[in-house]
Design an enzyme around this catalytic site. Structure first.
Site, PDB file in Angstrom:
ATOM      1  N   GLY A  96       0.824  -1.205   0.000  1.00  0.00           N
ATOM      2  CA  GLY A  96       0.000   0.000   0.000  1.00  0.00           C
ATOM      3  C   GLY A  96       0.857   1.252   0.000  1.00  0.00           C
ATOM      4  CG  ASP A  97       0.570   3.779   2.317  1.00  0.00           C
ATOM      5  OD1 ASP A  97      -0.563   4.258   2.199  1.00  0.00           O
ATOM      6  OD2 ASP A  97       0.944   3.139   3.319  1.00  0.00           O
TER       7      ASP A  97
ATOM      8  N   GLY B 191      -5.687   5.791   1.515  1.00  0.00           N
ATOM      9  CA  GLY B 191      -5.332   7.204   1.588  1.00  0.00           C
ATOM     10  C   GLY B 191      -4.559   7.571   0.346  1.00  0.00           C
ATOM     11  CG  HIS B 192      -5.631   6.884  -3.287  1.00  0.00           C
ATOM     12  ND1 HIS B 192      -6.553   6.397  -4.171  1.00  0.00           N
ATOM     13  CD2 HIS B 192      -5.011   5.813  -2.774  1.00  0.00           C
ATOM     14  CE1 HIS B 192      -6.496   5.077  -4.186  1.00  0.00           C
ATOM     15  NE2 HIS B 192      -5.567   4.706  -3.340  1.00  0.00           N
TER      16      HIS B 192
ATOM     17  CG  ASN C 270      -9.151   0.429   4.134  1.00  0.00           C
ATOM     18  OD1 ASN C 270      -9.817   0.873   3.210  1.00  0.00           O
ATOM     19  ND2 ASN C 270      -8.807  -0.829   4.207  1.00  0.00           N
TER      20      ASN C 270
ATOM     21  CE  LYS D  43      -3.292   1.913  -4.115  1.00  0.00           C
ATOM     22  NZ  LYS D  43      -2.233   1.857  -3.120  1.00  0.00           N
TER      23      LYS D  43
ATOM     24  CB  SER E 282       6.328   9.021 -10.192  1.00  0.00           C
ATOM     25  OG  SER E 282       6.016  10.179  -9.473  1.00  0.00           O
TER      26      SER E 282
ATOM     27  N   GLY F   8       8.404  13.086  -8.834  1.00  0.00           N
ATOM     28  CA  GLY F   8       7.925  14.138  -7.938  1.00  0.00           C
ATOM     29  C   GLY F   8       6.427  14.018  -7.816  1.00  0.00           C
TER      30      GLY F   8
ATOM     31  CB  THR G 144      -2.732   9.520   3.502  1.00  0.00           C
ATOM     32  OG1 THR G 144      -1.675   9.030   2.702  1.00  0.00           O
ATOM     33  CG2 THR G 144      -3.279  10.780   2.923  1.00  0.00           C
TER      34      THR G 144
ATOM     35  N   PRO H 225       4.411   6.883  11.136  1.00  0.00           N
ATOM     36  CG  PRO H 225       6.203   6.798  12.630  1.00  0.00           C
ATOM     37  CD  PRO H 225       4.716   6.958  12.563  1.00  0.00           C
ATOM     38  NE  ARG H 226       2.813   5.771   4.224  1.00  0.00           N
ATOM     39  CZ  ARG H 226       2.541   6.731   3.356  1.00  0.00           C
ATOM     40  NH1 ARG H 226       3.476   7.178   2.538  1.00  0.00           N
ATOM     41  NH2 ARG H 226       1.340   7.262   3.276  1.00  0.00           N
TER      42      ARG H 226
ATOM     43  CD  GLN I 228      -6.893  -0.950   1.144  1.00  0.00           C
ATOM     44  OE1 GLN I 228      -7.612  -1.632   0.441  1.00  0.00           O
ATOM     45  NE2 GLN I 228      -7.319   0.178   1.658  1.00  0.00           N
TER      46      GLN I 228
HETATM   47  P1  IMP Z   1      -7.435  -2.318   7.817  1.00  0.00           P
HETATM   48  O1  IMP Z   1      -7.496  -2.299   6.320  1.00  0.00           O
HETATM   49  O2  IMP Z   1      -7.801  -0.996   8.443  1.00  0.00           O
HETATM   50  O3  IMP Z   1      -8.177  -3.473   8.406  1.00  0.00           O
HETATM   51  O4  IMP Z   1      -5.893  -2.558   8.248  1.00  0.00           O
HETATM   52  C1  IMP Z   1      -5.236  -3.788   7.988  1.00  0.00           C
HETATM   53  C2  IMP Z   1      -3.801  -3.556   7.551  1.00  0.00           C
HETATM   54  O5  IMP Z   1      -3.797  -2.935   6.271  1.00  0.00           O
HETATM   55  C3  IMP Z   1      -3.004  -2.596   8.458  1.00  0.00           C
HETATM   56  O6  IMP Z   1      -1.656  -3.003   8.482  1.00  0.00           O
HETATM   57  C4  IMP Z   1      -3.138  -1.267   7.762  1.00  0.00           C
HETATM   58  O7  IMP Z   1      -2.098  -0.378   8.110  1.00  0.00           O
HETATM   59  C5  IMP Z   1      -3.064  -1.718   6.321  1.00  0.00           C
HETATM   60  N1  IMP Z   1      -3.704  -0.782   5.387  1.00  0.00           N
HETATM   61  C6  IMP Z   1      -5.014  -0.623   5.157  1.00  0.00           C
HETATM   62  N2  IMP Z   1      -5.221   0.292   4.214  1.00  0.00           N
HETATM   63  C7  IMP Z   1      -4.007   0.711   3.819  1.00  0.00           C
HETATM   64  C8  IMP Z   1      -3.573   1.650   2.809  1.00  0.00           C
HETATM   65  O8  IMP Z   1      -4.338   2.250   2.066  1.00  0.00           O
HETATM   66  N3  IMP Z   1      -2.228   1.786   2.723  1.00  0.00           N
HETATM   67  C9  IMP Z   1      -1.346   1.093   3.479  1.00  0.00           C
HETATM   68  N4  IMP Z   1      -1.719   0.218   4.397  1.00  0.00           N
HETATM   69  C10 IMP Z   1      -3.035   0.026   4.569  1.00  0.00           C
END
Ligand code: IMP
Length: 430
Positions: A13-14, A41-42, A39, A17, A412, A414, A298, A303-304, A223
């Site tokens: 994820g992140d 975050g774009h 869940n 996209k 990409s 920037g 987002t 922190p990632r 995701q």
């Molecule tokens: P949930 O989707 O809120 O149930 O979270 C389950 C797992 O997916 C966790 O580790 C979240 O941090 C991760 N997760 C959910 N949505 C995203 C996203 O859009 N980007 C990155 N990680 C995500």
């Protein structure tokens, strides 16, 4: 390049996209989300403004683009309204948005239960976004969930809500959580539907009509593949399938429509939440990449975690999702590193693995087999063609293609729309 494209996250994820979807959304007639919920975050940046999207498709900025929230999503109508309000305040007032009548609804108690289940896991947190996504999908599959279309039939909605509350209040009480009052929830949702009800319809019919009339349709994943409930690092995953493979079910179209898939990958790797992450870095380099890449969630601001590009994961996800091109994101963040590495295999119990193991207990034992390459210092944010990149950067890109077997179609450099290098001409035609 045909008139349809799927954009998916290929790591945890992140990956960026939002930017790639936005890039194509400018030319798309329709943008469809098919799984997940708020869940996601774009972040989309253009004309010097930054916009954060959670459940709304990235085509929302183009008044001519039809945006669809498909049946495979779990939709929180309260959060959709809040998101639309935020966009409105940023000047996004003219848009087309439709919500599937068959999409599962995230109810207020889902977030409460998400938090409570996490708290019960004590030292073994999944690190969810606490938006109630898991409990909403659980209720969908337990067949006690409510769906967006239910809101259009007040009596039916009342009956479904009563049934759900009878069951949910028992569970909430047992967990020491707040119980919900039927009238309060009913009135709140009837109020919401008075404002967004006109958007709720049979979106599958709309998407199919668009496909059949050769409209440009973009399917936007949320995701990333390693968070897939089936193929990801279970149980540290989300509750849906971010793959192109879930487009047919989640958007309500036949599989024959799915052929062009862009796998969005960071030029390195990140993940939020818990779970093994074989190429993770813990030193100053992780700190530098995190700061340069603004690697903070987002949705949650967490922190990632940061690591090297993982070709084991890339090969695995391209096999599962039929990825035709990589979109290599945040490439500018790598400038300034002495050396850059790519993980080509995992060493586990004296063996080299070419593909991730099924259990996280084995994955936790995996040590990355790394190729080390020269880094580069040049600022690449102004590059608009592959030829303008420093030699070492070009070699890094070519190595990723070689070890993953998939061409890099986009780089990409920037956050802005303009800071995009389209390598493969075919991608310019979408
Ligand atoms: P949930 O989707 O809120 O149930 O979270 C389950 C797992 O997916 C966790 O580790 C979240 O941090 C991760 N997760 C959910 N949505 C995203 C996203 O859009 N980007 C990155 N990680 C995500």
């Amino acid at each position: 390049m045909s008139e349809r494209l799927v954009v998916i996250g290929s790591q945890w994820g992140d990956e960026g996209k939002g930017k790639i979807t936005d890039y194509f959304a400018c030319r798309a007639d329709m943008v469809v989300r098919y799984q997940g919920g708020n869940n996601a975050g774009h972040t989309v940046v253009f004309d010097g403004h930054k916009y954060a999207l959670q459940s709304i498709p990235s085509g929302i900025f183009n008044p001519k683009t039809v945006n669809i929230m498909g049946n495979g999503m779990v939709i929180n109508p309260v959060s959709v309204e809040a998101e639309l309000k935020r966009l409105y305040e940023q000047g996004i007032t003219d848009y087309q948005l439709y919500i599937s009548d068959r999409a599962a609804m995230v109810m207020p108690w889902h977030a409460d239960l998400d938090g409570a289940y996490e708290a019960m896991k004590a030292g073994k947190l999944i690190g969810t976004t606490k938006k109630g996504i898991g409990p909403a999908y659980t209720d969908k599959y337990s067949r006690v969930g409510l769906r967006m279309g239910d809101l259009l039939e007040p009596e039916y909605f009342a009956e479904r809500l009563r049934g759900a509350l009878e069951q949910k209040n028992i569970e909430l009480r047992a967990l020491g959580l707040k119980e919900y009052d039927f009238d309060e929830v009913y009135n709140q949702y009837m109020d919401i539907v008075s404002r967004i009800g006109h958007m709720i319809c049979d979106t599958s019919d709309m998407v199919n009509k668009a496909l059949e009339s050769d409209k440009k349709v973009l399917f936007e994943g949320a995701q990333g593949m390693m968070l897939c409930i089936d193929h990801g690092t279970y149980p540290y995953v989300t509750s849906s399938t971010p793959s192109s493979a879930s487009v047919p079910v989640g958007a309500g179209v036949a599989p024959k429509w799915i052929d062009n898939v862009i796998g969005v990958a960071k030029s390195y790797c990140t993940r939020v939440g818990e779970g093994p992450f074989p190429t993770e870095l813990f030193d100053q380099r992780a700190h530098d990449i995190r700061e340069r890449g603004h690697e903070y969630g987002t949705v949650t601001g967490r922190p990632r975690r940061v690591g090297w590009f993982d070709a084991v994961v890339a090969r695995y996800t391209s096999r599962l999702a039929g990825i035709n091109y990589w979109a290599l994101m945040l490439f500018d963040v790598l400038s300034g590193l002495d050396k850059v590495c790519i993980c080509t295999g995992y060493e586990c119990d004296g063996k080299i693995l070419e593909t991730p193991p099924s259990t996280i207990s084995r994955l936790a034992k995996c040590k990355p087999v790394l190729i080390e390459m020269e880094g580069w210092n040049e600022d690449v944010t102004g590059a608009r063609s592959f030829d303008e990149l420093p030699e070492a950067a070009k070699k890094y890109v070519r190595k990723i293609e070689e070890v993953t077997g998939v061409p890099v179609g986009i780089i990409s450099v920037g956050p802005d729309r303009q800071q995009t290098i389209i390598i493969d001409e075919k991608l310019k035609n979408f």
